[in-house]
Write an enzyme that holds these catalytic residues in place. Structure first.
Site, PDB file in Angstrom:
ATOM      1  CG  ASN A  74      -4.390   2.564   5.184  1.00 54.15           C
ATOM      2  OD1 ASN A  74      -4.657   3.526   5.890  1.00 54.15           O
ATOM      3  ND2 ASN A  74      -3.538   2.640   4.164  1.00 54.15           N
ATOM      4  CE  LYS A 110      -5.022  -0.855  -2.108  1.00 55.82           C
ATOM      5  NZ  LYS A 110      -3.844  -0.374  -1.319  1.00 55.82           N
ATOM      6  CB  SER A 164      -1.514   2.671  -4.396  1.00 56.98           C
ATOM      7  OG  SER A 164      -2.075   3.885  -3.995  1.00 56.98           O
ATOM      8  CG  ASN A 165      -7.543   3.109  -3.219  1.00 59.62           C
ATOM      9  OD1 ASN A 165      -7.863   2.071  -3.788  1.00 59.62           O
ATOM     10  ND2 ASN A 165      -8.019   3.462  -2.025  1.00 59.62           N
ATOM     11  CB  THR A 191       1.733   1.546   3.729  1.00 58.12           C
ATOM     12  OG1 THR A 191       0.421   1.246   4.195  1.00 58.12           O
ATOM     13  CG2 THR A 191       2.645   0.327   3.878  1.00 58.12           C
ATOM     14  CG  PHE A 202      -9.633   0.350   4.584  1.00 64.62           C
ATOM     15  CD1 PHE A 202      -9.761   0.071   3.233  1.00 64.62           C
ATOM     16  CD2 PHE A 202      -8.834   1.426   4.973  1.00 64.62           C
ATOM     17  CE1 PHE A 202      -9.128   0.853   2.272  1.00 64.62           C
ATOM     18  CE2 PHE A 202      -8.199   2.202   4.025  1.00 64.62           C
ATOM     19  CZ  PHE A 202      -8.338   1.918   2.677  1.00 64.62           C
ATOM     20  CG  ASP A 203      -5.076  -1.959   1.785  1.00 64.04           C
ATOM     21  OD1 ASP A 203      -5.662  -2.643   0.912  1.00 64.04           O
ATOM     22  OD2 ASP A 203      -3.981  -1.390   1.581  1.00 64.04           O
ATOM     23  CG  ASP A 246      -1.650   1.258   1.449  1.00 61.05           C
ATOM     24  OD1 ASP A 246      -2.408   1.625   0.541  1.00 61.05           O
ATOM     25  OD2 ASP A 246      -1.477   1.908   2.497  1.00 61.05           O
ATOM     26  NE  ARG A 262      -5.164   7.900   4.449  1.00 68.27           N
ATOM     27  CZ  ARG A 262      -4.901   7.109   3.429  1.00 68.27           C
ATOM     28  NH1 ARG A 262      -5.020   7.545   2.188  1.00 68.27           N
ATOM     29  NH2 ARG A 262      -4.507   5.870   3.631  1.00 68.27           N
ATOM     30  CB  SER A 299      -1.821  -2.230   3.999  1.00 72.51           C
ATOM     31  OG  SER A 299      -2.525  -1.007   4.090  1.00 72.51           O
ATOM     32  CE1 TYR A 315      -0.620   9.097  -2.165  1.00 67.94           C
ATOM     33  CE2 TYR A 315      -1.854   7.212  -3.010  1.00 67.94           C
ATOM     34  CZ  TYR A 315      -1.143   8.381  -3.229  1.00 67.94           C
ATOM     35  OH  TYR A 315      -0.960   8.819  -4.519  1.00 67.94           O
TER      36      TYR A 315
HETATM   37  C1  LAC Z   1      -3.685   3.332  -1.024  1.00 69.25           C
HETATM   38  C2  LAC Z   1      -4.487   3.959   0.094  1.00 69.25           C
HETATM   39  C3  LAC Z   1      -5.559   3.069   0.568  1.00 69.25           C
HETATM   40  O1  LAC Z   1      -2.503   3.650  -1.231  1.00 69.25           O
HETATM   41  O2  LAC Z   1      -3.686   4.227   1.185  1.00 69.25           O
HETATM   42  O3  LAC Z   1      -4.265   2.501  -1.713  1.00 69.25           O
END
Ligand code: LAC
Length: 221
Positions: A176, A150, A117-118, A13, A178-179, A9, A40, A174, A11
């Protein structure tokens, strides 16, 4: 057994999203951290909402609209020019201090390393360049190819399509929660990098592997 492919990931991470507050401080002195956090949070909420609605706007548009929300909600205003400047800063966010050392060791251990990543391809290309990730990473996988975000299953499926490997041979790293939940839901391996002081989503248990830094990850794998 061949090494797992490691997908990272971006952002939160590899790079510090909240670090953008340093730039915000020139216009919003005392409230920059709160605005950054809300920015964010709203950015992620918009990705969840759009995906549930079956609609797609790319991550740059989502990020820009989330900034508008964060400013409105906190009663601040920025000129369009300053917003453009701030959005440009999103493409040179700082890597966390453990990132280069950890990735270098993982590369020496012959793990294939890919950003996942998103972010749009344009954002990821710029950020990988500025954060000096191009030399260690084999490339990136952007949720943009699925026109969804995601943690929907089809986004994690991209990692298998891209690498030609089954999902259970691919590990998401990650920060995150949720990820991590999304990756495990899709059948991937997952390591949570705990950059938040132990707070995982209480929907379920954290994954079997939890580390504090990428250096620790490289020691464990
Ligand atoms: C990304 C966001 C979820 O990089 O942090 O996908």
């Amino acid at each position: 057994v061949a090494q797992e492919t490691l997908v990272f990931d971006m952002y939160g991470t590899l790079v510090n999203v909240i670090g953008i507050q340093q730039h915000l401080q020139q216009w919003i002195r005392d409230d920059a951290e709160r605005v950054s956090r809300l920015w964010r949070q709203k950015q992620l909420e918009y990705t969840f909402l759009l995906t549930l609605l079956g609609r797609y706007e790319d991550f740059e548009q989502v990020t820009r609209k989330a900034l508008d929300y964060a400013l409105l909600a906190t009663g601040h205003t920025l000129s369009d020019e300053h917003k453009v400047q701030l959005m440009a800063r999103y493409n040179d966010l700082e890597p966390f201090p453990d990132v280069h050392e950890g990735l270098k060791t993982l590369q020496q251990k012959k793990y294939p390393l890919i950003v996942f990543s998103n972010g749009t391809p344009t954002m990821l290309r710029a950020l990988m360049k500025s954060a000096q990730l191009e030399a260690v990473m084999e490339g990136f996988i952007s949720a943009d190819s699925a026109r969804a975000y995601k943690p929907t299953r089809q986004v994690y499926q991209l990692t298998s399509t891209h690498t030609g490997r089954p999902l259970h041979e691919i590990r998401l790293i990650s920060s995150n929660p949720f990820d991590i939940i999304g990756a495990m839901n899709a059948g991937m391996q997952a390591t949570w990098i705990d950059r938040s002081g132990g707070i995982f989503d209480t929907l379920g248990e954290p994954p079997p592997m939890v580390v504090k830094t990428l250096v620790e990850l490289a020691e464990k794998l």
